[in-house]
Design a protein around this motif. Structure first.
Motif: not given
Length: 492
Positions: A241-245
Motif C-alpha cells: 500500500q505504501f511507497d516506503a515504510v
C-alpha cells in the motif's frame, strides 16, 4: 555571541522547582522556567568562543550560539525560528533531555556551562504562548505514500518532515494514544502529555494521518488481537500500500534479572509500572494497578528509568524507596580537562532522588525472597551483596551479604533490543545487539536489507535519548525523500 564579557559577569542560574512537599501530591510538571530577564542574562553568558562545541554536542545540531544571542538581544521570534530549524520538538528536549550540549559548552571547561537547556525551554514555551508554532503543510504534494511504524519521537519527527516534503504520511501506533515512550514511559511530572497532543494536532493540520491501536506484524498462530490493539496489519500489506515504510519503534525488550525467586509476585519491569500511572493520569481505569503506597520499594537500575520509578513511587506514598546501581558511585565532579567536551561520568542527582530515596552503589541482587503464610508466593525481601570491580571483572565482597525489605521490586536495568518479532516479520537483518541493521550514510542511509523499508531511532541504534531519536527521524526522512524523489531539500 551574547555579551562579550557576560561569562565573566554573570553566574549560571538553574531553573527552579516547586517545593517537594507540594509537588509529590500530584503528577503535574513542577519546573519553574526562566523569565524573560533571567533568560537574557543566561544568553549573555554565551561566549564568542570561536568553535561552538555545543553544536556538535547536541545530536540535532541546534544552532545554540545564535539563539542564545537572539534571546540576549530580545529577539525571541527569530530565536524560535533558529531553534525550530533544527529541532521539531524543543518542548520535549527542553524538558527531558540531559543536555549533552552543556557538557560540550566551552565555558564548561573551567566554569559552569551556559544554561542552554533552560534557554531552549524558555524559547519554545514563549513560542507556543505567542502563537508562533503553526502548521506548515506542503504547498505541492508528491503523490507518494509513506508508512511510519511507531509514534515516538523518531516516528513523529520522520512523519512531520516527510509531510512537509509533500508526501502522504500515515503513522501506525499499537497503543491507544500517540507518543510512544514519551506518552507511556516518561512520567507526567517530567513532561505533561498536552505537549504531545498539540504537536499531534499541528501534524494533522500538515496532513499526517495517525492510526492508533494498530499493530504491525504477525500474531502467533492461534492467538488473538491484544487488549491494546484494535487491528493487525501485515508487513506485506504495508509494503503493497505504501511507497516506503519507516520502522521507528522503541527498544522495548527490557533487560531481565534471572536470579532465584524471580517468579515471585511483586517483581515487575519498570515499563509495566510507569505506563499504568500515565494511563490513570489520562483518565483511564486500570484494573489491578501496580501501586507502591505503604510498600518498601527497591528499584534495580540507576539510570533515568529507575529515577522515574522513584518519583512515581514517592507520589504513590511508598514506605521507603531504595535504588540499586551495580557500578561504583561516580565522582561528584568530573575531571573536566580529561573528558571535556564529551559526556562525563559523574554523580547525577535527579529531582526524584531529592524527593526521597536511598541510593546504593556497587551492589548486586543475589536472590528474591518470598513471604510465609498469606504472603507466600509474594516477594518480601531480597538478598544483596556488595561488589568490587577489578579491571572489567565484578567480584563479590566477602561477608557483605545483607537482606533488605522489598514488597515491590522494579527492574529498570535498560533495554536490550527492539521487539524482535516486528523485525522478523519484515525480514529485516539485525546487528549483533538485535537492532535493525541500517547505516547512516549520507546517500542511502537508514535503509534496511528489505527494499523500501527504512529504520530509525531506538529500533536502529538501540536504547538512547529522545534527542537522538529526533535526529534519526529527521535524517531518515531525508533518506526516504531522496529514495522516493531522487533528491531532497530536507535538512539532514
Amino acid at each position: 555571541m551574547g555579551k562579550v564579557t557576560g561569562f565573566l559577569e554573570y553566574e549560571r542560574l538553574e531553573e527552579g522547582y516547586a517545593p517537594v512537599a507540594k509537588r509529590v501530591k500530584d503528577y503535574k510538571e513542577f519546573v519553574i522556567g526562566l523569565n524573560e530577564a533571567e533568560a537574557k542574562v543566561q544568553g549573555a553568558r554565551c561566549m564568542d568562543c570561536g568553535i561552538p562545541f555545543c553544536n556538535n554536542g547536541c545530536p540535532v545540531n541546534n544552532i545554540i550560539p545564535d539563539f542564545n544571542d537572539l534571546v540576549y538581544r530580545g529577539d525571541w521570534h527569530n530565536a524560535f525560528r533558529t531553534l525550530d530549524s533544527t529541532n521539531n520538538f524543543p518542548e520535549f528536549t527542553g524538558r527531558i533531555c540531559p543536555a549533552p550540549c552543556e557538557a560540550a559548552c566551552t565555558l564548561n571547561f573551567n566554569d559552569d556551562a551556559v544554561g542552554i537547556k533552560s534557554i531552549e525551554h524558555a524559547i519554545i514555551d514563549r513560542a507556543w504562548q505567542e502563537g508562533w508554532v503553526k502548521p506548515r503543510p506542503a504547498k505541492v504534494k508528491t503523490g507518494k505514500k509513506v508508512a511510519v511504524v511507531g509514534s515516538g519521537p523518531a516516528g513523529m519527527a520522520a512523519a512531520q518532515q516527510l509531510a512537509r516534503a509533500g508526501h502522504d504520511v500515515t503513522v501506525f501506533e499499537k497503543n491507544d494514544r500517540i507518543g510512544g515512550l514519551l506518552r507511556y514511559g516518561i512520567p507526567d511530572f517530567k513532561m505533561e502529555k498536552s505537549h504531545i497532543d498539540r504537536r499531534v494536532e499541528q501534524m494533522r493540520a500538515e496532513g499526517v494521518v495517525f492510526r492508533e491501536g494498530v499493530m504491525v506484524g504477525h500474531l502467533p498462530e492461534g492467538s488473538k488481537v491484544t487488549n491494546w490493539a484494535k487491528e493487525i496489519i501485515s508487513p506485506e500489506a504495508l509494503k503493497e500500500q505504501f511507497d516506503a515504510v519507516v520502522l521507528t519503534g522503541g527498544a522495548e525488550q527490557p533487560r531481565d534479572l534471572p536470579v532465584p525467586g524471580r517468579d515471585l509476585e511483586g517483581i515487575h519491569f519498570a515499563m509495566e509500572f510507569l505506563p499504568q500511572q500515565n494511563k490513570v493520569n489520562a483518565g483511564d481505569k486500570v484494573k489491578n494497578q501496580l501501586r507502591a503506597e505503604g510498600k518498601h520499594v527497591i528499584v534495580i537500575g540507576g539510570g533515568d528509568t529507575g529515577s522515574d520509578c522513584v518519583g512515581t513511587s514517592n507520589r504513590h506514598g511508598a514506605a521507603s524507596v531504595t535504588q540499586f546501581e551495580l557500578l561504583p558511585m561516580p565522582p561528584e565532579q568530573e575531571n573536566k580537562p580529561l573528558v571535556w567536551p564529551y559526556w562525563p561520568i559523574k554523580l547525577r542527582t535527579s529531582s526524584s532522588h531529592e524527593e526521597g530515596c536511598e541510593r546504593e552503589f556497587a551492589i548486586a541482587t543475589k536472590e528474591f525472597i518470598g513471604g510465609e503464610g498469606k504472603d507466600k508466593g509474594k516477594v518480601k525481601s531480597l538478598k544483596a551483596v556488595r561488589v568490587e570491580w577489578q579491571g572489567n571483572k565484578m567480584v563479590e565482597v566477602p561477608g557483605s551479604e545483607q537482606i533488605l525489605k522489598a514488597d515491590l521490586v522494579l527492574l529498570a536495568m535498560g533495554f536490550v533490543s527492539p521487539v524482535v518479532s516486528i523485525l522478523d516479520a519484515f525480514g529485516v537483518d539485525k546487528d549483533a545487539r538485535g537492532n535493525a541493521k541500517a547505516g547512516t550514510e549520507f546517500i542511502g542511509g537508514y535503509q534496511t536489507n528489505v527494499p523500501k523499508v527504512f529504520a530509525a531511532g531506538d529500533m536502529r541504534r538501540g536504547q538512547s535519548l529522545v534527542v537522538w531519536a529526533i535526529r534519526e527521524g529527521r535524517q531518515a526522512a531525508r533518506a526516504v525523500d531522496e529514495f522516493l524523489m531522487g533528491a531532497s531539500d530536507l535538512p539532514r
